[in-house]
Design an enzyme around this catalytic site. Structure first.
Site, PDB file in Angstrom:
ATOM      1  N   ASN A  13      -2.595  -6.301   8.347  1.00  0.00           N
ATOM      2  CA  ASN A  13      -3.622  -6.805   8.137  1.00  0.00           C
ATOM      3  C   ASN A  13      -4.073  -8.652   7.667  1.00  0.00           C
ATOM      4  O   ASN A  13      -3.345  -9.634   7.172  1.00  0.00           O
ATOM      5  CB  ASN A  13      -4.360  -7.117   6.055  1.00  0.00           C
ATOM      6  N   TRP A  14      -4.461  -8.964   8.467  1.00  0.00           N
ATOM      7  CA  TRP A  14      -4.584 -10.430   8.875  1.00  0.00           C
ATOM      8  C   TRP A  14      -5.502 -10.610   7.829  1.00  0.00           C
ATOM      9  O   TRP A  14      -5.908 -12.762   8.383  1.00  0.00           O
ATOM     10  CB  TRP A  14      -5.400 -11.256  10.644  1.00  0.00           C
ATOM     11  N   LYS A  15      -6.253 -10.379   7.357  1.00  0.00           N
ATOM     12  CA  LYS A  15      -7.591 -11.150   6.500  1.00  0.00           C
ATOM     13  C   LYS A  15      -8.538 -12.693   7.455  1.00  0.00           C
ATOM     14  O   LYS A  15      -8.684 -11.543   7.941  1.00  0.00           O
ATOM     15  CB  LYS A  15      -6.654 -11.686   5.142  1.00  0.00           C
ATOM     16  N   HIS A 106      -9.910  -2.698  -0.236  1.00  0.00           N
ATOM     17  CA  HIS A 106      -8.965  -3.952  -0.377  1.00  0.00           C
ATOM     18  C   HIS A 106      -9.568  -4.599  -1.775  1.00  0.00           C
ATOM     19  O   HIS A 106     -10.464  -4.933  -2.279  1.00  0.00           O
ATOM     20  CB  HIS A 106      -9.013  -4.668   1.117  1.00  0.00           C
ATOM     21  N   GLU A 108      -9.623  -7.646  -2.453  1.00  0.00           N
ATOM     22  CA  GLU A 108      -9.676  -8.699  -2.476  1.00  0.00           C
ATOM     23  C   GLU A 108     -11.631  -7.954  -2.103  1.00  0.00           C
ATOM     24  O   GLU A 108     -12.348  -8.409  -2.482  1.00  0.00           O
ATOM     25  CB  GLU A 108      -9.475  -9.893  -1.369  1.00  0.00           C
ATOM     26  N   GLU A 178      -1.187  -1.637  -3.256  1.00  0.00           N
ATOM     27  CA  GLU A 178      -1.455  -2.541  -3.496  1.00  0.00           C
ATOM     28  C   GLU A 178      -1.822  -3.312  -4.675  1.00  0.00           C
ATOM     29  O   GLU A 178      -2.898  -3.560  -5.439  1.00  0.00           O
ATOM     30  CB  GLU A 178      -2.109  -3.494  -2.284  1.00  0.00           C
ATOM     31  N   GLY A 184      -0.272 -11.529  -2.041  1.00  0.00           N
ATOM     32  CA  GLY A 184       0.213 -12.732  -1.750  1.00  0.00           C
ATOM     33  C   GLY A 184       0.638 -13.881  -2.465  1.00  0.00           C
ATOM     34  O   GLY A 184       0.570 -15.421  -2.437  1.00  0.00           O
ATOM     35  N   SER A 222       3.248  -8.397  -0.608  1.00  0.00           N
ATOM     36  CA  SER A 222       3.996  -9.732  -0.187  1.00  0.00           C
ATOM     37  C   SER A 222       5.275  -8.525   0.468  1.00  0.00           C
ATOM     38  O   SER A 222       6.619  -9.159  -0.140  1.00  0.00           O
ATOM     39  CB  SER A 222       4.846 -10.849  -1.481  1.00  0.00           C
ATOM     40  N   GLY A 243       0.195  -8.876   4.568  1.00  0.00           N
ATOM     41  CA  GLY A 243      -0.508  -9.703   5.085  1.00  0.00           C
ATOM     42  C   GLY A 243       0.427 -10.970   5.174  1.00  0.00           C
ATOM     43  O   GLY A 243       0.443 -11.245   7.178  1.00  0.00           O
ATOM     44  N   GLY A 244       0.369 -11.632   4.445  1.00  0.00           N
ATOM     45  CA  GLY A 244       1.045 -12.676   5.279  1.00  0.00           C
ATOM     46  C   GLY A 244       2.042 -12.667   6.746  1.00  0.00           C
ATOM     47  O   GLY A 244       1.926 -13.730   7.793  1.00  0.00           O
TER      48      GLY A 244
HETATM   49  P1  13P Z   1       0.376  -9.992   1.585  1.00  0.00           P
HETATM   50  O1  13P Z   1       1.771  -9.335   2.038  1.00  0.00           O
HETATM   51  O2  13P Z   1      -0.162 -11.065   2.146  1.00  0.00           O
HETATM   52  O3  13P Z   1       0.469  -9.895  -0.031  1.00  0.00           O
HETATM   53  O4  13P Z   1      -0.852  -9.020   1.276  1.00  0.00           O
HETATM   54  C1  13P Z   1      -0.567  -7.914   1.122  1.00  0.00           C
HETATM   55  C2  13P Z   1      -2.077  -7.208   1.375  1.00  0.00           C
HETATM   56  O5  13P Z   1      -3.377  -7.519   0.976  1.00  0.00           O
HETATM   57  C3  13P Z   1      -2.381  -6.306   2.455  1.00  0.00           C
HETATM   58  O6  13P Z   1      -3.677  -5.754   2.984  1.00  0.00           O
END
Ligand code: 13P
Length: 263
Positions: A13-15, A106, A108, A178, A184, A222, A243-244
């Site tokens: 997930n590149w956000k 999600h 967010e 999650e 993050g 993470s 994510g990251g």
């Molecule tokens: P991180 O891997 O950056 O913690 O993000 C997780 C996430 O929200 C994937 O959708």
């Protein structure tokens, strides 16, 4: 089918990242890693969720990989079809552009964009009816965990969608657990805690749908190469939503390898 025979999924997930040149480089690097160290399709389903304007560019770049890597939309409209809805992208228009997967729920989107149960249910219903596969995200906040409410919150988020998902549509849903406090932050749920929650989710899914034993339940929060092997070894963790670490081709490839190696 026991939970551990479910083919794992690893989805990046590149956000709201990265700039175009970096995105293209990332895919080219990932494609070369897949050429040098192939990951068999039957051992791991792979996906990448870029920003919406890049969906078709990334999809075309991924089509040069030596295996299928799905392009995943990060969002879909709660309105279906076409019409005067400025800024929106319906499920039908996503499938019309060849996109077959979407993230919904999600944290967010729930928190920053105030997406409540009604909005999420409309999105899920539209997505499933249009034939998309939905990666539905659930997870508790730190306050909820500390108050001992983590399981109840997560199971409620699953019950919330049960009202709109038809029996045969559950096979087009993947769950991503999650925990919000792990996203993050560099803090991962311990494999034991994550496994315990995943087992609860599977039991809940079995009670609600009867398909729990065949559904993939991904962990997100993470995930990195350093913790992927331990997480992948848990019987009810069938992949990762990353994510990251998905913004680095090598890290993402290593995470995918960790899950593929469980098969
Ligand atoms: P991180 O891997 O950056 O913690 O993000 C997780 C996430 O929200 C994937 O959708």
């Amino acid at each position: 089918m026991s939970a551990s025979t479910i083919t794992p999924w690893v989805v990046g997930n590149w956000k709201m990242n990265p700039v175009k040149a970096d995105a293209l480089k990332l895919i080219q690097d990932f494609n070369s890693l897949l050429n040098n160290a192939p990951i068999a399709e039957e051992k791991c389903i792979l996906g990448i969720a870029p920003i919406s304007i890049a969906l078709t560019t990334i999809q075309s770049e991924l089509s040069t990989a030596n295996r299928k890597v799905h392009t995943v939309a990060q969002d879909v409209s709660r309105i279906s079809g076409t019409g005067a809805y400025t800024g929106e992208q319906s499920a039908e228009l996503l499938t019309d552009h060849g996109i077959q997967y979407v993230l919904i729920g999600h944290s967010e989107r729930r928190e920053i964009f105030a997406e409540n149960k009604d909005i999420l249910n409309a999105k899920i219903q539209n997505a499933l009816n249009a034939g998309l596969t939905v990666i539905y995200c659930v997870g508790e906040s730190l306050e909820q965990r500390e108050a001992g409410q983590a399981e109840a919150v997560v199971l409620q988020q699953i019950c919330d969608i049960a009202a709109v998902v038809q029996a045969e549509q559950w096979r087009n849903i993947v769950i991503a657990y999650e925990p919000i406090w792990a996203i993050g932050t560099g803090k991962t749920a311990s494999p034991q805690d994550a496994q315990a929650m995943h087992a609860q989710i599977r039991q809940g899914l079995n009670q609600i749908t009867g398909y729990g034993s065949t559904m993939a339940i991904l962990y997100g929060g993470s995930v990195k190469p350093e913790n992927a092997v331990e997480l992948a070894a848990c019987p009810d963790i069938n992949g990762a939503l990353v994510g990251g670490a998905s913004l680095n081709a090598e890290s993402f490839h290593q995470i995918a390898q960790a899950f593929a190696n469980t098969q």
